[in-house]
Motif scaffolding. Structure first.
Motif, PDB file in Angstrom:
ATOM      1  N   ALA A 133       0.827  -1.204   0.000  1.00 27.48           N
ATOM      2  CA  ALA A 133       0.000   0.000   0.000  1.00 27.48           C
ATOM      3  C   ALA A 133       0.865   1.259   0.000  1.00 27.48           C
ATOM      4  N   LEU A 134       1.950   1.251   0.759  1.00 27.84           N
ATOM      5  CA  LEU A 134       2.871   2.389   0.759  1.00 27.84           C
ATOM      6  C   LEU A 134       3.459   2.603  -0.634  1.00 27.84           C
ATOM      7  N   THR A 135       3.779   1.502  -1.302  1.00 27.11           N
ATOM      8  CA  THR A 135       4.357   1.575  -2.647  1.00 27.11           C
ATOM      9  C   THR A 135       3.335   2.075  -3.662  1.00 27.11           C
ATOM     10  N   ALA A 136       2.118   1.542  -3.591  1.00 23.18           N
ATOM     11  CA  ALA A 136       1.074   1.926  -4.543  1.00 23.18           C
ATOM     12  C   ALA A 136       0.733   3.400  -4.438  1.00 23.18           C
ATOM     13  N   ARG A 137       0.875   3.977  -3.251  1.00 23.51           N
ATOM     14  CA  ARG A 137       0.548   5.384  -3.055  1.00 23.51           C
ATOM     15  C   ARG A 137       1.741   6.310  -3.293  1.00 23.51           C
ATOM     16  N   GLY A 138       2.845   5.727  -3.743  1.00 21.65           N
ATOM     17  CA  GLY A 138       4.005   6.547  -4.032  1.00 21.65           C
ATOM     18  C   GLY A 138       4.769   6.998  -2.807  1.00 21.65           C
ATOM     19  N   LEU A 139       4.516   6.386  -1.681  1.00 18.97           N
ATOM     20  CA  LEU A 139       5.202   6.763  -0.444  1.00 18.97           C
ATOM     21  C   LEU A 139       6.512   6.003  -0.271  1.00 18.97           C
TER      22      LEU A 139
END
Length: 238
Positions: A133-139
């Motif tokens: 989820a962190l990756t998908a949101r660009g975080l």
């Protein structure tokens, strides 16, 4: 001149070649200090046997010890040791193909696979899902290794409300291979801060005295709000 590296590697391998010592190290991946007596009961060995094995692990630099009165407490010597143990567990494929011998063992294995601590960060299905989820949101960026983006750094301070300590030799973010999911979850300083925050705010509870965690209703709501994770299952309390 003969290199000492093969000898040092053999000595390290010998430390973990014993089943009792390996059991101790895996238990200590929960990030806490255990007493010698607790580890002896966990491994099913006599106190004198546990003491002998612990002395070898401390002497070999894998464990650090503290003494409080008559009690002896040990913990993994640091994040690098924890990474070594977890990586070896992943390489060995622990739990992956073994069929639990009892219903209790099967329940414990499922709990570990669902959510657990890996030293001081979140692992298991929960840890990998949060990382995704962190990756998908660009975080979090994974294209050139693990690194928090500028948006990710801001998310930790403004959205999560947690301080990321600066400096030090430990990387801010690094991948850790999850031995049940066979994918990477977030480790490093950011992973430790995220795990500590989840525990402090009651988003996850420890199940018993081991590494397994249970996602709480508060945690489900927090992760839905912070990362849009709406399909996480809250496990019933044991």
């Amino acid at each position: 001149m003969t290199s000492t590296a093969p000898v040092s590697l053999a000595a390290l391998a010998a430390l973990l070649a014993d089943g009792t010592r390996a059991t101790f190290c895996l238990a200590l991946l929960d990030g806490r200090a255990w007493s010698a007596g607790e580890l002896a009961r966990h491994a099913g060995v006599a106190a004198s046997t546990a003491s002998e094995h612990l002395s070898q692990l401390v002497g070999g630099g894998l464990l650090a010890e503290e003494r409080q009165g008559r009690h002896r407490y040990v913990r993994l010597a640091g994040p690098r040791v924890a990474q070594l143990i977890e990586d070896m567990a992943a390489h060995a494929g622990l739990e992956a193909g073994a069929r639990p011998a009892t219903l209790r063992a099967a329940s414990a294995a499922r709990a570990l696979a669902q959510a657990r601590t890996c030293y001081d960060h979140l692992a298991g299905r929960l840890g990998v899902t949060i990382t995704d989820a962190l990756t998908a949101r660009g975080l979090l960026r994974q294209d050139t290794g693990f690194a928090l983006s500028d948006a990710g750094l801001s998310w930790f301070s403004t959205e999560l409300g947690a301080r990321l300590p600066g400096g030090g030799r430990r990387p801010l973010a690094r991948p850790c291979l999850d031995w049940t999911e066979r994918r990477h979850h977030l480790a490093g300083t950011a992973g430790a801060v995220l795990c500590a925050t989840a525990l402090e705010r009651g988003w996850v509870d420890r199940i018993g005295s081991g590494r397994a965690l249970r996602l709480t209703r508060a945690g489900q709501q927090a992760l839905a709000h912070l990362l849009g994770l709406t399909d996480l299952t809250v496990r019933p309390a044991p």
